[in-house]
Design a protein around this motif. Structure first.
Motif, mmCIF file in Angstrom:
data_model
loop_
_atom_site.group_PDB
_atom_site.id
_atom_site.type_symbol
_atom_site.label_atom_id
_atom_site.label_comp_id
_atom_site.label_asym_id
_atom_site.label_seq_id
_atom_site.Cartn_x
_atom_site.Cartn_y
_atom_site.Cartn_z
ATOM 1 N N CYS A 3 0.847 -1.193 0.000
ATOM 2 C CA CYS A 3 0.000 0.000 0.000
ATOM 3 C C CYS A 3 0.879 1.238 0.000
ATOM 4 O O CYS A 3 1.905 1.268 0.696
ATOM 5 N N LEU A 4 0.480 2.255 -0.770
ATOM 6 C CA LEU A 4 1.231 3.506 -0.838
ATOM 7 C C LEU A 4 0.291 4.683 -0.611
ATOM 8 O O LEU A 4 -0.739 4.807 -1.292
ATOM 9 N N VAL A 5 0.663 5.543 0.336
ATOM 10 C CA VAL A 5 -0.117 6.742 0.637
ATOM 11 C C VAL A 5 0.862 7.891 0.872
ATOM 12 O O VAL A 5 2.075 7.699 0.854
ATOM 13 N N THR A 6 0.322 9.082 1.124
ATOM 14 C CA THR A 6 1.227 10.216 1.283
ATOM 15 C C THR A 6 0.973 11.006 2.563
ATOM 16 O O THR A 6 -0.163 11.286 2.919
ATOM 17 N N ARG A 7 2.024 11.272 3.280
ATOM 18 C CA ARG A 7 2.095 12.172 4.430
ATOM 19 C C ARG A 7 1.011 11.874 5.476
ATOM 20 O O ARG A 7 0.393 10.810 5.485
ATOM 21 N N MET A 8 0.825 12.801 6.406
ATOM 22 C CA MET A 8 -0.009 12.527 7.572
ATOM 23 C C MET A 8 -1.454 12.188 7.237
ATOM 24 O O MET A 8 -1.999 11.193 7.766
ATOM 25 N N PHE B 287 6.654 9.263 11.406
ATOM 26 C CA PHE B 287 5.856 8.072 11.137
ATOM 27 C C PHE B 287 6.379 6.838 11.863
ATOM 28 O O PHE B 287 5.597 5.947 12.215
ATOM 29 N N ALA B 288 7.676 6.761 12.093
ATOM 30 C CA ALA B 288 8.210 5.632 12.853
ATOM 31 C C ALA B 288 7.636 5.630 14.267
ATOM 32 O O ALA B 288 7.261 4.580 14.810
ATOM 33 N N ALA B 289 7.548 6.809 14.865
ATOM 34 C CA ALA B 289 6.959 6.903 16.210
ATOM 35 C C ALA B 289 5.457 6.656 16.177
ATOM 36 O O ALA B 289 4.897 5.983 17.052
ATOM 37 N N PRO C 64 2.498 -6.178 9.809
ATOM 38 C CA PRO C 64 2.760 -5.044 8.926
ATOM 39 C C PRO C 64 4.093 -4.360 9.220
ATOM 40 O O PRO C 64 4.563 -4.314 10.360
ATOM 41 N N VAL C 65 4.674 -3.819 8.172
ATOM 42 C CA VAL C 65 5.861 -2.964 8.239
ATOM 43 C C VAL C 65 5.490 -1.621 7.627
ATOM 44 O O VAL C 65 4.740 -1.572 6.641
ATOM 45 N N VAL C 66 5.980 -0.531 8.209
ATOM 46 C CA VAL C 66 5.719 0.817 7.701
ATOM 47 C C VAL C 66 7.048 1.483 7.379
ATOM 48 O O VAL C 66 7.939 1.548 8.229
ATOM 49 N N LEU C 67 7.187 1.974 6.149
ATOM 50 C CA LEU C 67 8.406 2.659 5.727
ATOM 51 C C LEU C 67 8.058 4.036 5.174
ATOM 52 O O LEU C 67 7.258 4.159 4.230
ATOM 53 N N ALA C 68 8.651 5.076 5.762
ATOM 54 C CA ALA C 68 8.488 6.439 5.261
ATOM 55 C C ALA C 68 9.535 6.707 4.190
ATOM 56 O O ALA C 68 10.693 6.282 4.309
ATOM 57 N N LEU C 69 9.122 7.426 3.151
ATOM 58 C CA LEU C 69 9.976 7.671 1.978
ATOM 59 C C LEU C 69 10.142 9.176 1.765
ATOM 60 O O LEU C 69 9.256 9.826 1.203
ATOM 61 N N PRO C 70 11.261 9.765 2.196
ATOM 62 C CA PRO C 70 11.481 11.192 1.949
ATOM 63 C C PRO C 70 11.453 11.494 0.456
ATOM 64 O O PRO C 70 12.039 10.776 -0.355
#
Length: 557
Positions: free
Chosen positions: A73-78, A120-122, A158-164
């Protein structure tokens, strides 16, 4: 010689290398480089554009359940992350492999409370197996390999990865990772010998199967073991498809609304063999079927993560193993003398048959007959999905799940799951029939995804059970505050017209005889379809009416 690649392309190609071929997204400008890479690989890696991030994340979670591979799944920002969080939480509680990518602010804007910026990690730390941010384009292969491995090994999740944003647009010359093959835990010889000894000494054994990490072969192996030893087998909450419900060894589901007779059998068992289930609140009827920390029953708990064994209940025998290796080892075990409990198994099966017998409800539309008709006319491998609410009891109690991956439902109890789960499943398995059970409140939480179903020709059949209320909460209101109804009534749209506005089929059913022809028309259309089932509001559960609940509660006051 390795050519330089943009970060977005490296990411997509790593996912493909590990076996991904389908992803769900609501696009954002923070990951344009990733979208461009999807365009480059559009023939081999399908990107499904959804109408809401909750829909996208629930589709990804359902894909993870259905295939055993991480749902992407891909989404953007908060805003996107917050709305996708419900799917992540479901994946966490349901132990489903999933990877959520979040487009993030550029590295040079960090810690300034930039536009829609959040750590997002927190944010996801309590609801994900691992949450991190990829700050270096060169390390994308490392992070994706780790994410895939974490999501698919041990207790899945699930794993969550933020992408700058700036990281994704940078180029690097980096080698690909190797395709991940997740490690599996296997039972030891000593474990299996001890299990055999405990079974031989038992008089009232009961097996419960559940959780993720199963395969069709694992289910077949476990069934072979159960048949050889004439064991009664129950299914964990919303994992009823792990054991064919038509099998004479199947004795019912151990979850919300459990058959009271089966609940008593769980309490009175002298040996519980629990494979893959965590033994959480729903499975244990609020931690009442077993005593904590030491159950009265001898407990053999088989689970792929040692941290879960003994977390609430201390087992007599703890076996760290994935479901597949354990089921294979169990199927190879020489059969035991089952004469001491064979009659218990047949008796438990008779209890189950009585529990699912025809049940009349108030009104002209009978849900038992709806389920019976579906069982008669739908293909054996039909996938049934649902969200959360009292309406789901009709499906869980009266439908007979025929085998592996015919059920997609949230053990997290999240409303709004059924519709996107059905659409995601139909896109992933277009040759299989998919039927969704939704309540009226449940449906409108993600009903806009009908647009996604129409766009991608996902011909799902959605049954909207309409009683004009948030039924589960109303039920509890009447139990605890009889007659004081507030906050649970709903004024609904015309659901058939709603469906037609999207280009889907819409049907209204107000009495039992209308259901069969409405279903036939929906199937014949070849389009996504919504069949609104207008039931009597009094029919709050198969066993209770609103008036009955109110009267019973009033007697207690």
């Amino acid at each position: 010689m390795i050519a330089p690649r943009e970060g977005g392309r490296i990411l997509v190609e790593q996912l493909m290398l590990h076996g991904a071929d389908l992803a769900f997204s609501v696009p954002g400008e923070s990951f344009l480089s990733v979208l461009d890479a999807f365009y480059e690989h559009r023939e081999k890696f399908k990107l499904v554009t959804c109408r809401h991030e909750a829909g996208a994340s629930n589709m990804a979670e359902a894909y993870g359940k259905l295939t055993g591979k991480p749902g992407i799944c891909l989404v953007t920002r908060m805003p996107g992350a917050a709305q996708a969080a419900i799917g992540v939480h479901t994946a966490f509680q349901d132990s489903t492999p999933m990877i959520l990518f979040i487009g993030d602010v550029g590295s040079d804007f960090r810690h300034r409370e930039a536009f829609q910026e959040v750590d997002f990690a927190a944010m996801f730390a309590p609801a994900a197996k691992w949450a991190a941010r990829i700050d270096s384009v060169e390390r994308i292969p490392e992070y994706i390999a780790r994410a895939w491995n974490v999501a698919t090994s041990g207790r899945r999740g699930p794993v969550v990865l933020a992408l700058p944003e700036d990281m994704l647009s940078q180029s690097a010359t980096v080698a690909d990772a190797r395709p991940v093959k997740a490690p599996e835990a296997h039972p030891g010889t000593g474990d299996m010998n001890r299990l055999r000894e405990m079974l031989a000494a038992a008089r009232r054994p009961l097996a419960i199967v559940g959780g993720s990490g199963w395969s069709r072969q694992a289910c077949e192996d476990f069934a072979k073991f159960a048949h050889a030893n004439k064991l009664p087998v129950g299914a964990d909450f919303r994992y009823q498809d792990l054991f064919d419900n038509r099998d004479p060894n199947y004795v019912g589901d151990v979850g919300i609304g459990i058959n009271p007779v089966l609940a008593n059998r769980v309490r009175m068992a002298d040996l519980l063999l629990v494979v893959g289930a965590r033994l959480g609140e729903m499975t244990t009827s609020g931690y009442t079927l077993l005593s904590s920390p030491v159950p009265k029953q001898k407990l053999v708990h088989v689970y792929p993560d040692a941290a879960e064994l003994g977390r609430v209940y201390q087992p007599e025998l703890a076996i760290v193993s994935d479901a597949g290796p354990f089921a294979l080892a169990a199927s190879a075990m020489a059969p035991l003398d089952s004469s001491a409990w064979a009659s218990e198994t047949s008796g438990a099966r008779a209890d189950y048959e009585a529990w699912i017998a025809k049940k009349e409800m108030p009104g002209r539309l009978q849900m038992w007959s709806v389920v019976e008709h579906l069982d008669k006319v739908m293909p054996e491998d039909t996938i049934y999905t649902n969200g959360a609410g009292n309406f789901s009891v009709w499906l869980h109690r009266f439908h007979r799940y025929t085998g592996f991956r015919t059920q997609l439902a949230p053990t997290s109890g999240a409303m709004g799951y059924g519709v996107p789960a059905a659409i995601g499943a139909k896109i992933a398995e277009p040759k299989r029939a998919v039927v969704c059970f939704s309540g009226d409140g449940d449906f409108l939480m993600t009903g806009q995804e009908l647009a996604t179903a129409v766009q991608y020709d996902a011909a799902v059949i959605i049954l909207v059970i309409n009683n004009g209320m948030y039924g589960t909460i109303r039920m509890h209101q009447e139990k605890h505050y009889p007659g004081r109804v507030v906050g649970t009534d709903l004024v609904n749209p015309h659901f058939a017209a709603f469906a037609r506005a999207f280009g889907a089929v819409g049907e209204i059913v107000e009495e039992t005889a209308q259901f069969a022809p409405a279903l036939e028309r929906a199937i014949a259309s070849g389009k996504p379809a919504v069949i609104e089932l207008r039931i009597d509001p009094q029919a709050i559960t198969p066993n209770a009416t609103l008036d009955g609940l109110r009267a019973a509660a009033a007697k207690k006051t």
